[in-house]
Each structure stands twice: as C-alpha cells, then as structure tokens.
Design a protein around this motif. Sequence first.
Motif, PDB file in Angstrom:
ATOM      1  N   SER A  47       0.834  -1.212   0.000  1.00 41.24           N
ATOM      2  CA  SER A  47       0.000   0.000   0.000  1.00 41.24           C
ATOM      3  C   SER A  47       0.862   1.252   0.000  1.00 41.24           C
ATOM      4  O   SER A  47       0.559   2.237  -0.685  1.00 41.24           O
ATOM      5  N   TYR A  48       1.954   1.213   0.741  1.00 41.32           N
ATOM      6  CA  TYR A  48       2.872   2.357   0.801  1.00 41.32           C
ATOM      7  C   TYR A  48       3.510   2.607  -0.562  1.00 41.32           C
ATOM      8  O   TYR A  48       3.605   3.743  -1.024  1.00 41.32           O
ATOM      9  N   ILE A  49       3.934   1.532  -1.213  1.00 42.33           N
ATOM     10  CA  ILE A  49       4.620   1.654  -2.497  1.00 42.33           C
ATOM     11  C   ILE A  49       3.646   2.065  -3.601  1.00 42.33           C
ATOM     12  O   ILE A  49       3.964   2.899  -4.458  1.00 42.33           O
ATOM     13  N   CYS A  50       2.439   1.480  -3.580  1.00 40.29           N
ATOM     14  CA  CYS A  50       1.442   1.747  -4.629  1.00 40.29           C
ATOM     15  C   CYS A  50       0.621   3.008  -4.372  1.00 40.29           C
ATOM     16  O   CYS A  50      -0.158   3.428  -5.232  1.00 40.29           O
ATOM     17  N   LYS A  51       0.776   3.599  -3.184  1.00 35.69           N
ATOM     18  CA  LYS A  51       0.077   4.838  -2.834  1.00 35.69           C
ATOM     19  C   LYS A  51      -1.444   4.657  -2.822  1.00 35.69           C
ATOM     20  O   LYS A  51      -2.191   5.593  -3.091  1.00 35.69           O
ATOM     21  N   ARG A  52      -1.883   3.441  -2.490  1.00 38.03           N
ATOM     22  CA  ARG A  52      -3.323   3.172  -2.354  1.00 38.03           C
ATOM     23  C   ARG A  52      -3.483   1.870  -1.571  1.00 38.03           C
ATOM     24  O   ARG A  52      -2.549   1.055  -1.502  1.00 38.03           O
ATOM     25  N   PRO A  53      -4.662   1.654  -0.964  1.00 39.07           N
ATOM     26  CA  PRO A  53      -4.870   0.417  -0.205  1.00 39.07           C
ATOM     27  C   PRO A  53      -4.752  -0.814  -1.106  1.00 39.07           C
ATOM     28  O   PRO A  53      -5.293  -0.844  -2.198  1.00 39.07           O
ATOM     29  N   ILE A  54      -4.040  -1.815  -0.641  1.00 40.85           N
ATOM     30  CA  ILE A  54      -3.873  -3.072  -1.372  1.00 40.85           C
ATOM     31  C   ILE A  54      -4.379  -4.215  -0.498  1.00 40.85           C
ATOM     32  O   ILE A  54      -4.009  -4.316   0.680  1.00 40.85           O
ATOM     33  N   ASP A  55      -5.269  -5.054  -1.062  1.00 44.21           N
ATOM     34  CA  ASP A  55      -5.740  -6.221  -0.309  1.00 44.21           C
ATOM     35  C   ASP A  55      -5.410  -7.486  -1.086  1.00 44.21           C
ATOM     36  O   ASP A  55      -4.783  -7.446  -2.146  1.00 44.21           O
ATOM     37  N   GLU A  56      -5.841  -8.618  -0.566  1.00 40.41           N
ATOM     38  CA  GLU A  56      -5.454  -9.907  -1.127  1.00 40.41           C
ATOM     39  C   GLU A  56      -6.061 -10.187  -2.499  1.00 40.41           C
ATOM     40  O   GLU A  56      -5.682 -11.163  -3.155  1.00 40.41           O
ATOM     41  N   HIS A  57      -7.013  -9.378  -2.926  1.00 40.43           N
ATOM     42  CA  HIS A  57      -7.637  -9.579  -4.234  1.00 40.43           C
ATOM     43  C   HIS A  57      -6.899  -8.835  -5.346  1.00 40.43           C
ATOM     44  O   HIS A  57      -7.177  -9.050  -6.524  1.00 40.43           O
ATOM     45  N   ASP A  58      -5.958  -7.974  -4.988  1.00 38.38           N
ATOM     46  CA  ASP A  58      -5.238  -7.186  -5.980  1.00 38.38           C
ATOM     47  C   ASP A  58      -4.062  -7.973  -6.554  1.00 38.38           C
ATOM     48  O   ASP A  58      -3.418  -8.758  -5.850  1.00 38.38           O
ATOM     49  N   GLU A  59      -3.790  -7.733  -7.827  1.00 40.58           N
ATOM     50  CA  GLU A  59      -2.647  -8.375  -8.471  1.00 40.58           C
ATOM     51  C   GLU A  59      -1.352  -7.925  -7.810  1.00 40.58           C
ATOM     52  O   GLU A  59      -0.392  -8.692  -7.701  1.00 40.58           O
ATOM     53  N   GLU A  60      -1.345  -6.665  -7.334  1.00 41.24           N
ATOM     54  CA  GLU A  60      -0.149  -6.151  -6.666  1.00 41.24           C
ATOM     55  C   GLU A  60       0.192  -6.978  -5.413  1.00 41.24           C
ATOM     56  O   GLU A  60       1.365  -7.086  -5.044  1.00 41.24           O
ATOM     57  N   TYR A  61      -0.835  -7.526  -4.755  1.00 40.00           N
ATOM     58  CA  TYR A  61      -0.581  -8.336  -3.560  1.00 40.00           C
ATOM     59  C   TYR A  61       0.105  -9.649  -3.939  1.00 40.00           C
ATOM     60  O   TYR A  61       0.994 -10.126  -3.221  1.00 40.00           O
ATOM     61  N   SER A  62      -0.292 -10.224  -5.082  1.00 42.16           N
ATOM     62  CA  SER A  62       0.355 -11.446  -5.561  1.00 42.16           C
ATOM     63  C   SER A  62       1.830 -11.183  -5.860  1.00 42.16           C
ATOM     64  O   SER A  62       2.702 -12.005  -5.539  1.00 42.16           O
TER      65      SER A  62
END
Length: 247
Positions: A47-62
Amino acid sequence: MLLSIIQGLFKPKLNITELAKKAKAGNEEVMNDLLSFSKPFMKKTASYICKRPIDEHDEEYSITILGFHEAVMSFNPEENASFQTFAHLIIKRRLIDYIRKETARKDQLLSLEPNEDDSSEQHFLFNEKSIYTYEEKQRSATRKEELLIYRELLSGFNLSFEDLTKTSPKHVDARKTAFHIAQIVADHEEFYNYLLKNKRLPLKEIESLVEVSRKTLERHRKYIIAVVLLLNSDFIYLKDYVKGEII
C-alpha cells in the motif's frame, strides 16, 4: 495453525530473522507460517509503495507475496541489515517493475487510439515521454532507498559516509589500487566471509597477494571495506549510479 510462529513469540531468542533462515533452509511449514504471519507487513508495504490500499484480491498483492518469498530465499543475515528492511527493498523492486510494465502496456494501447484533434504520432510521443518521466522518478526513489540501506549496512562496520569522505584516496592511482584490492576481497570467498564475520579486513593475507604496504592497506581500510560491501550488494541502481565515480 501458525505453530512455529506462536512458539517463536514465546522464545526471546527466536525472531523473524531466524524464522526466515529456517524457511530458506527448506522448512515449508515455517515458510507458510511466515507468509501468513507477515500478511499485515506485506499489505502495508504494498500500500505504501502503490500509494493506495492493497488487499489480497489485488494483483499487486500477488506480486508482493512473490517478492517476500524471494527475499526469504535470498536473505543473508550477515550481509543485510534486517530481514524486513531487505524484504521491503525486494518487494518494492518487484512492484515497480510490475507497475512500469503495466503503465507501458496501457500507454501503448492509448497511443493507438488518437482522438480527432491529435495524430497517433503525437500520442506516441506524449506517452513515451510520460513513461520515461515515470521510470526516472522510480529510479531516483529506489536509489535514495538503496542509499539509506547502504548507510545502515556501513554502520554495522562502524563506518559512515562522513568517514568515507575523509578517508577516500585523493589520487586517482591510489583509488584504482584500493578499488582493485576491494575487488579481490569481494571475489575471494574466504576473504569476504572473514570480513563479514570479523568486521575487518584480513590484512596479512591481502598483503601477501598485492604489492601494497601494510601501512597503505590500513590507511585505505575504510574505503576498501565500503567498496567491497557495495560490490557484493544487490544495490543495482546505486552501483550503476556510482559507476566511474568510486575509482
């Protein structure tokens, strides 16, 4: 569930670094537990790196999980300041690579869809410039982060940037000689392990290999150690940035 982590919480000597070492050694149970235990850390980092909330459903979390796993498998407690600091750096690199590729892909698609007022060539040039600007900002941010981690690594050897400024060889030939010695130490497994373990150079052994006096080796000791640590680091951007400057 999370048995190894729970046990770790009640054993003062067992910490996340030790868990990472066990997971790296092939303990799959500890690896799974470590991944589960570290979910808050991974989400916060992403979330810090992407500048938005990241949860387990996001590709960024994978991507973050893959980066965390990579950090576990490549972590060396003798080289890296702390596991979480190292993991943050690896995750950031993986996310930046992913974001850069996604941005390039989307901008390329947009460049194929000009509106009535702009030509496709204008769109391509605009998007190419946007990609370059974005990548340059990311490189700059990563260099700054690597610099902070490098500072922390140096502190483990009682070194600082101020020390290096004062003790760096002033003459070009002296710098080249010191840099050559640093390369020898970095490439010589026994010398390098000695440095990591004892926080000092194996001066006697080095002296037998090079035509440099013990006094000169001791005078440039701090510079040599700093260069060795940089050469054997994974600071891709930092090493590229100082290329041609440290010799």
